[in-house]
Design a protein around this motif. Structure first.
Motif, PDB file in Angstrom:
ATOM      1  N   LEU A  13       0.813  -1.205   0.000  1.00 47.03           N
ATOM      2  CA  LEU A  13       0.000   0.000   0.000  1.00 47.03           C
ATOM      3  C   LEU A  13       0.855   1.268   0.000  1.00 47.03           C
ATOM      4  O   LEU A  13       0.577   2.215  -0.711  1.00 47.03           O
ATOM      5  N   LEU A  14       1.915   1.299   0.784  1.00 44.70           N
ATOM      6  CA  LEU A  14       2.686   2.531   0.929  1.00 44.70           C
ATOM      7  C   LEU A  14       4.124   2.418   0.437  1.00 44.70           C
ATOM      8  O   LEU A  14       4.612   3.292  -0.241  1.00 44.70           O
ATOM      9  N   ALA A  15       4.830   1.378   0.825  1.00 45.50           N
ATOM     10  CA  ALA A  15       6.259   1.292   0.537  1.00 45.50           C
ATOM     11  C   ALA A  15       6.471   0.666  -0.836  1.00 45.50           C
ATOM     12  O   ALA A  15       6.418  -0.538  -1.001  1.00 45.50           O
ATOM     13  N   THR A  16       6.704   1.483  -1.850  1.00 44.28           N
ATOM     14  CA  THR A  16       6.903   0.973  -3.197  1.00 44.28           C
ATOM     15  C   THR A  16       8.332   0.523  -3.447  1.00 44.28           C
ATOM     16  O   THR A  16       8.610  -0.048  -4.484  1.00 44.28           O
ATOM     17  N   ASP A  17       9.233   0.772  -2.528  1.00 44.47           N
ATOM     18  CA  ASP A  17      10.609   0.349  -2.717  1.00 44.47           C
ATOM     19  C   ASP A  17      10.926  -0.945  -1.974  1.00 44.47           C
ATOM     20  O   ASP A  17      12.062  -1.399  -1.971  1.00 44.47           O
ATOM     21  N   ASP A  25       4.851   6.463   7.452  1.00 39.19           N
ATOM     22  CA  ASP A  25       3.548   5.799   7.494  1.00 39.19           C
ATOM     23  C   ASP A  25       2.723   6.279   8.682  1.00 39.19           C
ATOM     24  O   ASP A  25       1.517   6.498   8.567  1.00 39.19           O
ATOM     25  N   ALA A  26       3.358   6.463   9.816  1.00 37.15           N
ATOM     26  CA  ALA A  26       2.648   6.964  10.996  1.00 37.15           C
ATOM     27  C   ALA A  26       2.203   8.409  10.786  1.00 37.15           C
ATOM     28  O   ALA A  26       1.074   8.778  11.142  1.00 37.15           O
ATOM     29  N   LEU A  27       3.071   9.228  10.204  1.00 34.67           N
ATOM     30  CA  LEU A  27       2.699  10.616   9.918  1.00 34.67           C
ATOM     31  C   LEU A  27       1.565  10.686   8.904  1.00 34.67           C
ATOM     32  O   LEU A  27       0.688  11.544   9.008  1.00 34.67           O
ATOM     33  N   LEU A  28       1.560   9.768   7.946  1.00 32.01           N
ATOM     34  CA  LEU A  28       0.474   9.717   6.974  1.00 32.01           C
ATOM     35  C   LEU A  28      -0.844   9.398   7.659  1.00 32.01           C
ATOM     36  O   LEU A  28      -1.858  10.063   7.419  1.00 32.01           O
ATOM     37  N   ALA A  29      -0.849   8.405   8.524  1.00 32.11           N
ATOM     38  CA  ALA A  29      -2.081   8.032   9.224  1.00 32.11           C
ATOM     39  C   ALA A  29      -2.577   9.163  10.123  1.00 32.11           C
ATOM     40  O   ALA A  29      -3.773   9.489  10.133  1.00 32.11           O
ATOM     41  N   VAL A  30      -1.675   9.789  10.856  1.00 33.58           N
ATOM     42  CA  VAL A  30      -2.061  10.886  11.749  1.00 33.58           C
ATOM     43  C   VAL A  30      -2.590  12.071  10.944  1.00 33.58           C
ATOM     44  O   VAL A  30      -3.610  12.673  11.302  1.00 33.58           O
ATOM     45  N   THR A  31      -1.935  12.398   9.839  1.00 32.25           N
ATOM     46  CA  THR A  31      -2.366  13.519   9.013  1.00 32.25           C
ATOM     47  C   THR A  31      -3.744  13.259   8.408  1.00 32.25           C
ATOM     48  O   THR A  31      -4.594  14.152   8.375  1.00 32.25           O
ATOM     49  N   LEU A  32      -3.981  12.039   7.940  1.00 31.17           N
ATOM     50  CA  LEU A  32      -5.293  11.725   7.376  1.00 31.17           C
ATOM     51  C   LEU A  32      -6.393  11.794   8.423  1.00 31.17           C
ATOM     52  O   LEU A  32      -7.469  12.348   8.174  1.00 31.17           O
ATOM     53  N   VAL A  68       9.926  14.156   5.256  1.00 31.81           N
ATOM     54  CA  VAL A  68      10.630  12.897   5.499  1.00 31.81           C
ATOM     55  C   VAL A  68      10.107  11.746   4.647  1.00 31.81           C
ATOM     56  O   VAL A  68      10.633  10.646   4.737  1.00 31.81           O
ATOM     57  N   SER A  69       9.111  11.977   3.806  1.00 29.87           N
ATOM     58  CA  SER A  69       8.542  10.888   3.019  1.00 29.87           C
ATOM     59  C   SER A  69       9.528  10.408   1.966  1.00 29.87           C
ATOM     60  O   SER A  69      10.393  11.153   1.508  1.00 29.87           O
ATOM     61  N   THR A  71       8.388   7.686  -0.607  1.00 27.80           N
ATOM     62  CA  THR A  71       7.739   7.188  -1.803  1.00 27.80           C
ATOM     63  C   THR A  71       6.621   8.123  -2.264  1.00 27.80           C
ATOM     64  O   THR A  71       6.108   8.939  -1.503  1.00 27.80           O
ATOM     65  N   THR A  72       6.238   7.953  -3.510  1.00 33.82           N
ATOM     66  CA  THR A  72       5.172   8.760  -4.089  1.00 33.82           C
ATOM     67  C   THR A  72       3.831   8.449  -3.451  1.00 33.82           C
ATOM     68  O   THR A  72       3.009   9.345  -3.264  1.00 33.82           O
ATOM     69  N   ARG A  73       3.594   7.206  -3.112  1.00 32.97           N
ATOM     70  CA  ARG A  73       2.329   6.836  -2.484  1.00 32.97           C
ATOM     71  C   ARG A  73       2.157   7.511  -1.129  1.00 32.97           C
ATOM     72  O   ARG A  73       1.063   7.938  -0.781  1.00 32.97           O
ATOM     73  N   GLU A  74       3.229   7.618  -0.366  1.00 34.67           N
ATOM     74  CA  GLU A  74       3.154   8.326   0.914  1.00 34.67           C
ATOM     75  C   GLU A  74       2.853   9.800   0.687  1.00 34.67           C
ATOM     76  O   GLU A  74       2.019  10.394   1.383  1.00 34.67           O
ATOM     77  N   ARG A  75       3.508  10.392  -0.288  1.00 33.25           N
ATOM     78  CA  ARG A  75       3.302  11.810  -0.563  1.00 33.25           C
ATOM     79  C   ARG A  75       1.884  12.093  -1.050  1.00 33.25           C
ATOM     80  O   ARG A  75       1.299  13.118  -0.716  1.00 33.25           O
ATOM     81  N   PHE A  76       1.317  11.172  -1.822  1.00 29.34           N
ATOM     82  CA  PHE A  76      -0.046  11.346  -2.303  1.00 29.34           C
ATOM     83  C   PHE A  76      -1.039  11.367  -1.147  1.00 29.34           C
ATOM     84  O   PHE A  76      -1.901  12.243  -1.068  1.00 29.34           O
ATOM     85  N   GLY A  77      -0.902  10.426  -0.230  1.00 36.92           N
ATOM     86  CA  GLY A  77      -1.777  10.396   0.938  1.00 36.92           C
ATOM     87  C   GLY A  77      -1.585  11.608   1.830  1.00 36.92           C
ATOM     88  O   GLY A  77      -2.543  12.140   2.389  1.00 36.92           O
TER      89      GLY A  77
END
Length: 105
Positions: A13-17, A25-32, A68-69, A71-77
């Motif tokens: 879902l998030l880590a494309t590498d 990932d935690a910052l993404l969840a908190v921000t959403l 600190v992101s 991948t692109t998927r993290e940045r999109f979220g």
């Protein structure tokens, strides 16, 4: 046989590498979560304190998450969460702001 050497990232879902990124990932969840909370509560006049503070914290965590992101998927979220937090924050500011008349009336 080149397929055997490539990691399968289609199901990730998030880590494309192929590597874990716990902080982004935690910052993404908190921000959403903060962005959605701020956006939803921003439409109600009486909840401007909750909406403004969750929006402000969501903007800060989203900005740090962008920094600190990896991948692109993290940045999109993160952009989705930042947008929701920003709209909720501005709605709350129009309804009464961060302090809601407690300071400066």
């Amino acid at each position: 046989m080149t397929q055997a050497l490539r990691p399968n990232t289609a199901g990730s879902l998030l880590a494309t590498d192929g590597r874990p990124h716990p902080l982004p990932d935690a910052l993404l969840a908190v921000t959403l979560v903060l962005g959605l909370t701020s956006l939803i509560t921003g439409f109600f006049d009486g909840l401007h304190l909750l909406s403004s503070w969750t929006g402000l914290v969501g903007i800060i965590t989203g900005a740090y998450g962008q920094w600190v992101s990896v991948t692109t998927r993290e940045r999109f979220g993160l952009i989705l969460g930042l947008g929701a937090a920003g709209v909720g924050f501005y709605l709350a500011m129009s309804h009464g702001g961060l302090f809601g008349g407690i300071i400066g009336s």
